[in-house]
Design a protein around this motif. Sequence first.
Motif, short mmCIF file in Angstrom:
data_model
loop_
_atom_site.label_atom_id
_atom_site.label_comp_id
_atom_site.label_asym_id
_atom_site.label_seq_id
_atom_site.Cartn_x
_atom_site.Cartn_y
_atom_site.Cartn_z
N PRO A 1 0.86 -1.19 0.00
CA PRO A 1 0.00 0.00 0.00
C PRO A 1 0.89 1.24 0.00
N PHE A 2 0.31 2.37 -0.32
CA PHE A 2 1.13 3.58 -0.33
C PHE A 2 0.36 4.76 0.24
N ILE A 3 1.12 5.75 0.65
CA ILE A 3 0.57 7.03 1.08
C ILE A 3 1.20 8.09 0.18
N THR A 4 0.69 9.28 0.25
CA THR A 4 1.34 10.38 -0.46
C THR A 4 1.83 11.40 0.55
N LEU B 1 4.33 1.74 1.88
CA LEU B 1 4.38 1.25 3.25
C LEU B 1 4.71 -0.24 3.19
N ARG B 2 5.28 -0.74 4.27
CA ARG B 2 5.50 -2.18 4.34
C ARG B 2 4.17 -2.90 4.25
N VAL C 1 -2.26 4.08 10.39
CA VAL C 1 -2.65 3.41 9.14
C VAL C 1 -2.08 2.00 9.10
N PHE C 2 -0.82 1.85 9.48
CA PHE C 2 -0.19 0.53 9.49
C PHE C 2 -0.88 -0.38 10.51
#
Length: 161
Positions: free
Chosen positions: A18-21, A29-30, A99-100
């Motif tokens: 997954p990713f964030i900006t 993200l891991r 989030v994680f």
Amino acid sequence: MDNARAPLLDLGTIVERPFITIDGKPFELRNTDELSVAESLRFGRWGKRLEELQADGGEEIAEELDALVATMARAILVDVPDEVFAGLSGTHRWAIIDVFTGLLLRTKLKVAGAMTTATGPIPNGLGSLTGASFSPGSSVSTAGASATGFTARLRRWFGRS
């Protein structure tokens, strides 16, 4: 194998992160599935220490708390350059941890669902295996106030020690 049946647990070995900006740029993200056993335990220890520091609440622990939050956020982020990470506030770093934590919760719930499916529902009377009795006519709880939020989730996932 009978394809009409649903699997108890669906595991995948292909890691999609997954990713964030941050400032409009995507950063990965891991993936919770790529954590080793040692890394999972490390996150559990970090979570317990966060809880201890939050309970203390003294000013003398602020530096350790900030350092731990930074360490955890850094361990979660995959490809964020040092200068971008340095620009993140403590609130930003907490948001990354939250989030994680949500991603970890989703994974744990998937496993819990598989376990419930495999073992079946808990029979009446076995809901509490602590030996504590429950009196439906009593309005007084024998349990302490339940913890909520991030640390409660970590405690549920990794247990108390």
